[in-house]
Design an enzyme around this catalytic site. Sequence first.
Site, PDB file in Angstrom:
ATOM      1  N   LYS A  83      -6.124 -42.115 105.157  1.00  0.00           N
ATOM      2  CA  LYS A  83      -5.697 -43.694 104.847  1.00  0.00           C
ATOM      3  C   LYS A  83      -6.589 -44.790 105.595  1.00  0.00           C
ATOM      4  CE  LYS A  83      -2.307 -44.494 108.470  1.00  0.00           C
ATOM      5  NZ  LYS A  83      -3.206 -45.224 109.474  1.00  0.00           N
TER       6      LYS A  83
ATOM      7  N   CYS B 120      -3.876 -39.890 109.041  1.00  0.00           N
ATOM      8  CA  CYS B 120      -4.801 -40.833 109.538  1.00  0.00           C
ATOM      9  C   CYS B 120      -5.913 -41.263 108.879  1.00  0.00           C
ATOM     10  CB  CYS B 120      -5.011 -40.813 111.174  1.00  0.00           C
ATOM     11  SG  CYS B 120      -3.626 -41.056 112.200  1.00  0.00           S
TER      12      CYS B 120
ATOM     13  N   PHE C  37      -5.073 -43.303 120.137  1.00  0.00           N
ATOM     14  CA  PHE C  37      -6.091 -42.127 119.799  1.00  0.00           C
ATOM     15  C   PHE C  37      -5.287 -40.692 119.758  1.00  0.00           C
ATOM     16  CE2 PHE C  37      -8.416 -45.953 121.029  1.00  0.00           C
ATOM     17  CZ  PHE C  37      -9.259 -45.959 120.027  1.00  0.00           C
TER      18      PHE C  37
ATOM     19  N   GLY D 282     -14.365 -26.237 107.084  1.00  0.00           N
ATOM     20  CA  GLY D 282     -13.007 -26.079 106.583  1.00  0.00           C
ATOM     21  C   GLY D 282     -12.938 -26.643 105.289  1.00  0.00           C
TER      22      GLY D 282
ATOM     23  N   ARG E 243       1.482 -35.081 105.707  1.00  0.00           N
ATOM     24  CA  ARG E 243       0.842 -36.438 104.950  1.00  0.00           C
ATOM     25  C   ARG E 243      -0.392 -35.950 104.644  1.00  0.00           C
ATOM     26  NH1 ARG E 243       3.098 -41.110 108.962  1.00  0.00           N
ATOM     27  NH2 ARG E 243       3.102 -39.242 110.438  1.00  0.00           N
TER      28      ARG E 243
ATOM     29  N   GLY F 134      -7.416 -33.821 106.346  1.00  0.00           N
ATOM     30  CA  GLY F 134      -6.412 -34.606 105.783  1.00  0.00           C
ATOM     31  C   GLY F 134      -5.391 -35.223 106.673  1.00  0.00           C
TER      32      GLY F 134
ATOM     33  N   LYS G  28      17.052 -40.567 112.306  1.00  0.00           N
ATOM     34  CA  LYS G  28      15.972 -40.262 113.567  1.00  0.00           C
ATOM     35  C   LYS G  28      16.523 -40.586 114.755  1.00  0.00           C
ATOM     36  CE  LYS G  28      11.492 -40.676 111.981  1.00  0.00           C
ATOM     37  NZ  LYS G  28      10.417 -41.214 111.696  1.00  0.00           N
TER      38      LYS G  28
ATOM     39  N   ARG H 215      -3.750 -37.099 119.368  1.00  0.00           N
ATOM     40  CA  ARG H 215      -3.837 -36.054 118.230  1.00  0.00           C
ATOM     41  C   ARG H 215      -2.570 -35.487 118.095  1.00  0.00           C
ATOM     42  NH1 ARG H 215      -7.897 -32.294 120.911  1.00  0.00           N
ATOM     43  NH2 ARG H 215      -6.790 -33.028 122.390  1.00  0.00           N
TER      44      ARG H 215
ATOM     45  N   THR I  37      -2.239 -48.622 113.700  1.00  0.00           N
ATOM     46  CA  THR I  37      -3.683 -48.768 113.146  1.00  0.00           C
ATOM     47  C   THR I  37      -3.653 -49.776 112.358  1.00  0.00           C
ATOM     48  OG1 THR I  37      -4.077 -46.461 113.605  1.00  0.00           O
ATOM     49  CG2 THR I  37      -5.452 -47.781 112.319  1.00  0.00           C
TER      50      THR I  37
HETATM   51  N1  LIG Z   1       0.219 -39.914 113.596  1.00  0.00           N
HETATM   52  C1  LIG Z   1      -0.748 -40.080 114.253  1.00  0.00           C
HETATM   53  O1  LIG Z   1      -1.300 -39.033 114.766  1.00  0.00           O
HETATM   54  C2  LIG Z   1      -1.412 -41.307 114.809  1.00  0.00           C
HETATM   55  C3  LIG Z   1      -2.421 -41.341 115.858  1.00  0.00           C
HETATM   56  C4  LIG Z   1      -2.986 -42.489 115.980  1.00  0.00           C
HETATM   57  C5  LIG Z   1      -2.377 -43.769 115.448  1.00  0.00           C
HETATM   58  N2  LIG Z   1      -1.439 -43.670 114.400  1.00  0.00           N
HETATM   59  C6  LIG Z   1      -1.095 -44.870 113.791  1.00  0.00           C
HETATM   60  O2  LIG Z   1       0.214 -45.285 114.259  1.00  0.00           O
HETATM   61  C7  LIG Z   1       1.058 -45.784 113.569  1.00  0.00           C
HETATM   62  C8  LIG Z   1       2.370 -45.094 113.290  1.00  0.00           C
HETATM   63  O3  LIG Z   1       2.123 -43.775 112.922  1.00  0.00           O
HETATM   64  P1  LIG Z   1       3.091 -42.512 112.865  1.00  0.00           P
HETATM   65  O4  LIG Z   1       2.533 -41.506 112.236  1.00  0.00           O
HETATM   66  O5  LIG Z   1       3.739 -42.638 114.321  1.00  0.00           O
HETATM   67  O6  LIG Z   1       4.056 -43.112 111.869  1.00  0.00           O
HETATM   68  P2  LIG Z   1       5.667 -42.472 111.353  1.00  0.00           P
HETATM   69  O7  LIG Z   1       5.673 -42.766 109.977  1.00  0.00           O
HETATM   70  O8  LIG Z   1       5.842 -41.074 111.738  1.00  0.00           O
HETATM   71  O9  LIG Z   1       6.714 -43.637 112.266  1.00  0.00           O
HETATM   72  C9  LIG Z   1       6.724 -45.025 112.084  1.00  0.00           C
HETATM   73  C10 LIG Z   1       8.288 -45.317 112.144  1.00  0.00           C
HETATM   74  O10 LIG Z   1       8.427 -46.697 112.185  1.00  0.00           O
HETATM   75  C11 LIG Z   1       9.813 -46.978 111.671  1.00  0.00           C
HETATM   76  N3  LIG Z   1       9.625 -48.336 111.286  1.00  0.00           N
HETATM   77  C12 LIG Z   1       9.080 -48.759 110.265  1.00  0.00           C
HETATM   78  N4  LIG Z   1       9.339 -50.305 110.350  1.00  0.00           N
HETATM   79  C13 LIG Z   1      10.460 -50.538 111.198  1.00  0.00           C
HETATM   80  C14 LIG Z   1      11.040 -51.691 111.944  1.00  0.00           C
HETATM   81  N5  LIG Z   1      10.744 -52.787 111.296  1.00  0.00           N
HETATM   82  N6  LIG Z   1      11.737 -51.337 112.936  1.00  0.00           N
HETATM   83  C15 LIG Z   1      11.974 -50.254 113.559  1.00  0.00           C
HETATM   84  N7  LIG Z   1      11.232 -49.016 112.908  1.00  0.00           N
HETATM   85  C16 LIG Z   1      10.462 -49.371 111.940  1.00  0.00           C
HETATM   86  C17 LIG Z   1       9.901 -45.856 110.568  1.00  0.00           C
HETATM   87  O11 LIG Z   1      11.082 -45.602 110.194  1.00  0.00           O
HETATM   88  C18 LIG Z   1       9.172 -44.746 111.282  1.00  0.00           C
HETATM   89  O12 LIG Z   1      10.131 -43.833 111.597  1.00  0.00           O
HETATM   90  C19 LIG Z   1       0.200 -45.994 112.211  1.00  0.00           C
HETATM   91  O13 LIG Z   1      -0.438 -47.169 112.147  1.00  0.00           O
HETATM   92  C20 LIG Z   1      -0.742 -44.887 112.256  1.00  0.00           C
HETATM   93  O14 LIG Z   1      -2.138 -44.985 111.738  1.00  0.00           O
HETATM   94  C21 LIG Z   1      -0.926 -42.529 114.003  1.00  0.00           C
END
Ligand SMILES: NC(=O)c1ccc[n+]([C@@H]2O[C@H](COP(=O)([O-])OP(=O)(O)OC[C@H]3O[C@@H](n4cnc5c(N)ncnc54)[C@H](O)[C@@H]3O)[C@@H](O)[C@H]2O)c1
Length: 437
Positions: free
Chosen positions: A270, A267, A152, A260, A335, A264, A35, A154, A122
Amino acid sequence: MRIAMIGSGYVGLVSGACFSDFGHHVVCVDKAAAKIDALNAGRMPIYEPGLDSLVAKNVAAGRLSFTTELAPAVADADAVFIAVGTPSRRGDGHADLSYVFAATAEIAAAAARPLVVVTKSTVPVGTGDEVERILRERAPDVEIAVVSNPEFLREGAAIDDFKRPDRIVVGTEPGNGGARAKEVMQEIYRPLFLNQSPILFTGRRTSELIKYAANAFLATKITFINEIADLCEAVGADVQDVSRGIGLDNRIGAKFLHAGPGYGGSCFPKDTLALLKTAEDFDSPIQIVDAVVKVNETRKRKMGRKVVAALGDAPRGKTVALLGLTFKPNTDDMRDAPSLAIAQSLIDCGVHVRAFDPEGMEAAKGMLPEATYCTDAYEAAAGADAVAIVTEWDAFRALDLHRLKRAMAAPVMVDLRNIYRREAVEAAGFAYSAVGR
Ligand SMILES: NC(=O)c1ccc[n+]([C@@H]2O[C@H](COP(=O)([O-])OP(=O)(O)OC[C@H]3O[C@@H](n4cnc5c(N)ncnc54)[C@H](O)[C@@H]3O)[C@@H](O)[C@H]2O)c1
């Protein structure tokens, strides 16, 4: 402000890029070397509209950089954001906090000067307390305040959401450097006050719960309208008119009332499960969310059966074109996408699946190896006995229905996102079914 963003996924990368665009100096850290290599070469590891140019602009301005080395990024920072994943823990549905705690331990080892550590991931109620405990134990001589600042945004509209949020929630604890932490957070988000974004300061546990309550409420709204859609089908009503009819009531609101195939994504599934586990642990069950989870789980395969039913009496050996695989448009995130359960239920009935998605196919290939992947909607439809619209990408909203029909073995459309008008599709010679109308 100097910010270290730990985790450069959907949330960390967007947040880091936006903070740097506000004028802060941001180092995005990730363990996944591929990445970071991609980002350093100017390639985005995820698909999010507008992200590439935002990143390029701030890298060029010298405010945004990427590394796998957590320690130097933390040692230089005023604030460290934890934005690592919190997936469902295998087996019991609790949030898996191992990435959060591992990152916390690394931060503690690298912390050298007064620091604000912010959980953007989260995380269940009480996680901030545990993060604080780990930091105190491992870095007793460094002044560290722990803040909750749930995100928050999207996917698909992430940059706009981040820069024009409905609200910013910041949870601090009164003692333990809380006052200083509040000032740091105010400084970090100051550019957003100019466009009147409200900032809500709460206790840390309250802030953690706000995120889960918000997602559970939205999941409930979707599930509610999905069940109303089923009733509409049974009684001969139209769910889109019902949505309009109730959504115009300001107390209800029009958003998240699109029937729909079930929610899924990374977020809602889980987070609803994790909220149920928290409620169980605190002996305070939330039965409404329990029902939402169960209804949504059964709905996805039910939608698969709906597609199978459209194939007639002998589905085995027939072919379905699935249009759209990601859990929503404008993302490559697969996911927990409903398409996975829908495709599996088709495959279980001996149906061949031909699939097309504008951005999600790379991720889908590993999760759904049995499908044949195509280059566009028309290729997917070639020889198919039905086409099923699973994700409402713009590319599927104005298909050339005559061309589609010519490509297919039988003109059947199952519109699981209600993006077509029945009369238009039937006029083109299709048998058409939708959701709740
Ligand atoms: N995806 C969304 O739309 C969204 C929206 C709001 C909140 N969230 C929350 O935000 C958090 C992250 O979600 P995401 O979708 O970005 O996850 P993601 O899996 O896309 O990204 C997480 C990243 O963290 C890295 N990582 C893990 N441990 C690490 C460490 N010790 N040091 C450095 N990097 C590390 C992983 O390699 C990965 O690239 C979750 O808790 C999720 O619930 C996500």
